[in-house]
Design a protein around this motif. Sequence first.
Motif, PDB file in Angstrom:
ATOM      1  N   LEU A 250      10.966   7.631  -0.281  1.00  0.00           N
ATOM      2  CA  LEU A 250      10.899   8.439   0.945  1.00  0.00           C
ATOM      3  C   LEU A 250       9.462   8.518   1.458  1.00  0.00           C
ATOM      4  CD1 LEU A 250      13.184  11.607   0.679  1.00  0.00           C
ATOM      5  CD2 LEU A 250      13.257   9.761   2.352  1.00  0.00           C
ATOM      6  N   ILE A 251       8.520   8.820   0.536  1.00  0.00           N
ATOM      7  CA  ILE A 251       7.113   8.934   0.943  1.00  0.00           C
ATOM      8  C   ILE A 251       6.625   7.600   1.496  1.00  0.00           C
ATOM      9  CG2 ILE A 251       4.753   9.369   0.127  1.00  0.00           C
ATOM     10  CD1 ILE A 251       6.020  11.259  -1.981  1.00  0.00           C
ATOM     11  N   SER A 252       7.011   6.502   0.841  1.00  0.00           N
ATOM     12  CA  SER A 252       6.507   5.216   1.319  1.00  0.00           C
ATOM     13  C   SER A 252       7.131   4.846   2.669  1.00  0.00           C
ATOM     14  CB  SER A 252       6.676   4.121   0.272  1.00  0.00           C
ATOM     15  OG  SER A 252       7.893   3.494   0.377  1.00  0.00           O
ATOM     16  N   SER A 253       8.367   5.308   2.943  1.00  0.00           N
ATOM     17  CA  SER A 253       8.940   5.093   4.279  1.00  0.00           C
ATOM     18  C   SER A 253       8.092   5.791   5.341  1.00  0.00           C
ATOM     19  CB  SER A 253      10.353   5.656   4.371  1.00  0.00           C
ATOM     20  OG  SER A 253      11.132   5.243   3.301  1.00  0.00           O
ATOM     21  N   ILE A 254       7.718   7.040   5.038  1.00  0.00           N
ATOM     22  CA  ILE A 254       6.901   7.799   6.001  1.00  0.00           C
ATOM     23  C   ILE A 254       5.552   7.111   6.200  1.00  0.00           C
ATOM     24  CG2 ILE A 254       5.730  10.018   6.386  1.00  0.00           C
ATOM     25  CD1 ILE A 254       8.089  11.238   4.654  1.00  0.00           C
ATOM     26  N   LEU A 255       4.941   6.653   5.087  1.00  0.00           N
ATOM     27  CA  LEU A 255       3.649   5.976   5.188  1.00  0.00           C
ATOM     28  C   LEU A 255       3.747   4.699   6.019  1.00  0.00           C
ATOM     29  CD1 LEU A 255       2.241   6.458   1.567  1.00  0.00           C
ATOM     30  CD2 LEU A 255       1.427   7.512   3.685  1.00  0.00           C
ATOM     31  N   ILE A 256       4.834   3.963   5.852  1.00  0.00           N
ATOM     32  CA  ILE A 256       5.017   2.744   6.650  1.00  0.00           C
ATOM     33  C   ILE A 256       5.042   3.098   8.129  1.00  0.00           C
ATOM     34  CG2 ILE A 256       6.733   0.990   7.312  1.00  0.00           C
ATOM     35  CD1 ILE A 256       7.419   0.708   4.355  1.00  0.00           C
TER      36      ILE A 256
ATOM     37  N   PHE B 191       0.835  -1.202   0.000  1.00  0.00           N
ATOM     38  CA  PHE B 191       0.000   0.000   0.000  1.00  0.00           C
ATOM     39  C   PHE B 191       0.875   1.260   0.000  1.00  0.00           C
ATOM     40  CE2 PHE B 191      -1.673   3.298   2.848  1.00  0.00           C
ATOM     41  CZ  PHE B 191      -2.786   3.713   2.129  1.00  0.00           C
ATOM     42  N   SER B 192       1.895   1.274   0.867  1.00  0.00           N
ATOM     43  CA  SER B 192       2.761   2.455   0.980  1.00  0.00           C
ATOM     44  C   SER B 192       3.510   2.728  -0.316  1.00  0.00           C
ATOM     45  CB  SER B 192       3.781   2.267   2.100  1.00  0.00           C
ATOM     46  OG  SER B 192       3.148   1.864   3.273  1.00  0.00           O
ATOM     47  N   ALA B 193       3.995   1.654  -0.959  1.00  0.00           N
ATOM     48  CA  ALA B 193       4.735   1.823  -2.213  1.00  0.00           C
ATOM     49  C   ALA B 193       3.839   2.423  -3.285  1.00  0.00           C
ATOM     50  CB  ALA B 193       5.290   0.480  -2.672  1.00  0.00           C
ATOM     51  N   ILE B 194       2.619   1.855  -3.413  1.00  0.00           N
ATOM     52  CA  ILE B 194       1.724   2.333  -4.469  1.00  0.00           C
ATOM     53  C   ILE B 194       1.284   3.770  -4.195  1.00  0.00           C
ATOM     54  CG2 ILE B 194      -0.556   1.966  -5.507  1.00  0.00           C
ATOM     55  CD1 ILE B 194       0.099  -1.096  -5.185  1.00  0.00           C
ATOM     56  N   MET B 195       1.000   4.072  -2.924  1.00  0.00           N
ATOM     57  CA  MET B 195       0.630   5.448  -2.579  1.00  0.00           C
ATOM     58  C   MET B 195       1.785   6.404  -2.866  1.00  0.00           C
ATOM     59  SD  MET B 195      -2.429   5.681  -1.807  1.00  0.00           S
ATOM     60  CE  MET B 195      -2.546   7.338  -1.157  1.00  0.00           C
ATOM     61  N   GLY B 196       3.003   5.985  -2.505  1.00  0.00           N
ATOM     62  CA  GLY B 196       4.183   6.817  -2.754  1.00  0.00           C
ATOM     63  C   GLY B 196       4.329   7.151  -4.230  1.00  0.00           C
ATOM     64  N   LEU B 197       4.147   6.133  -5.072  1.00  0.00           N
ATOM     65  CA  LEU B 197       4.255   6.340  -6.519  1.00  0.00           C
ATOM     66  C   LEU B 197       3.135   7.250  -7.025  1.00  0.00           C
ATOM     67  CD1 LEU B 197       5.170   2.699  -7.563  1.00  0.00           C
ATOM     68  CD2 LEU B 197       6.556   4.717  -8.032  1.00  0.00           C
ATOM     69  N   LEU B 198       1.904   7.018  -6.520  1.00  0.00           N
ATOM     70  CA  LEU B 198       0.769   7.819  -6.982  1.00  0.00           C
ATOM     71  C   LEU B 198       0.919   9.285  -6.577  1.00  0.00           C
ATOM     72  CD1 LEU B 198      -2.304   5.438  -6.392  1.00  0.00           C
ATOM     73  CD2 LEU B 198      -1.265   6.133  -8.564  1.00  0.00           C
ATOM     74  N   ILE B 199       1.402   9.506  -5.349  1.00  0.00           N
ATOM     75  CA  ILE B 199       1.594  10.891  -4.889  1.00  0.00           C
ATOM     76  C   ILE B 199       2.626  11.594  -5.778  1.00  0.00           C
ATOM     77  CG2 ILE B 199       2.503  12.325  -2.990  1.00  0.00           C
ATOM     78  CD1 ILE B 199       1.176  10.238  -1.064  1.00  0.00           C
TER      79      ILE B 199
END
Lengths: 112, 232
Positions: free
Chosen positions: B213-219, B190-198
């Motif tokens: 970076l974004i997906s790290s924060i989301l995790i 989920f975090s990876a896909i959200m990171g890419l979409l953002i």
Amino acid sequence: MSKLDIYLFLAILVMAVVTFFTRVLPFFLSNLLRNHHIKILARYLPVSIMLILSIYSVNSLQSIDANYLTHGTIAVVVTLILHLAFKNVLLSILLGTFFYYIILNYPILGFI
Amino acid sequence: MFLNKYKHNIYEAIRDTQGAFYGYIPLGMAFGILFQTLHYSWYYAVLLSMLVYAGSMQFIAVPMLAVHSSLIEFGITTFLVNLRHVFYGISFLDRFKFKLFLKYYLVFGLTDESYSIMTSNKSKHCDKTYEILVVILCHAYWIIGTVLGVIFYSKLQHINLSFLYFSLPALFTVLTVEAYKKLPSIIPIFSAIMGLLICKFIHLSNYLSYSMLISSILILLCTKRQKGITTP
């Protein structure tokens, strides 16, 4: 040395230093390893990173393939199936890449 | 003299690194060939294998170098791709009693492969020579593989090898599956896909490092409530 040489050299230097940094870090900061956030990231991040790398690298096929999204997606699905069937990392990569070669050079099915 | 004294160690190190040999030579070759498709000097491929010595990062560096990613992006990407290394050192914290240079070389040479070879032999030996040989051999296999790949490419230059670019997505999807098996959770996906979409949504052109970076924060946000996680 050309500008490109300097760029390549610096990029390799950055990669080397940062990679070494991640390996040497626990020897200086063993406290860091007790940090909750670092533990969480080391545990959860690999799946995320690998997935992002997969998507990024499918995207980077566009430099060699006009139909990269269709070809890339189909070949990734085939690689996945091969990997779930044989569970052999090298074999999956080899056969997956061979499959990509086939659909890239012999559009037998017409629509791909 | 040297050979006689360490014959046993050398034999054991070669025997135990066989698995690494069969993995590193073909993978190193794949890297060498792939890197040469960039048409840069051959020694950059070898330099990467000698100094960076981190499979995933070296492979992803190929498309990054092709689009001339910035040094900051290389820094962030390298750090996050290799963050798992942070935990390799723990079990060796008090084992590496070497002279300075050798010690740092051993730390440098800790890869998934050499790490698992050394830890699986924990009971049998805590032998310095054995450990250094395992690290040297694995590193050598990787460099030899790269050199073979570079040579292979120069012999096949007349053939269009661009399809080999697919070895990247093939490698990383397989590694995604392997990583997922170790941690079957939806959070990192989920975090990876959200990171890419953002990144796509705000039109970041160099999205690789920023989506990580974004997906790290989301995790971190998604796992906020989880406490008492044991080390992997």
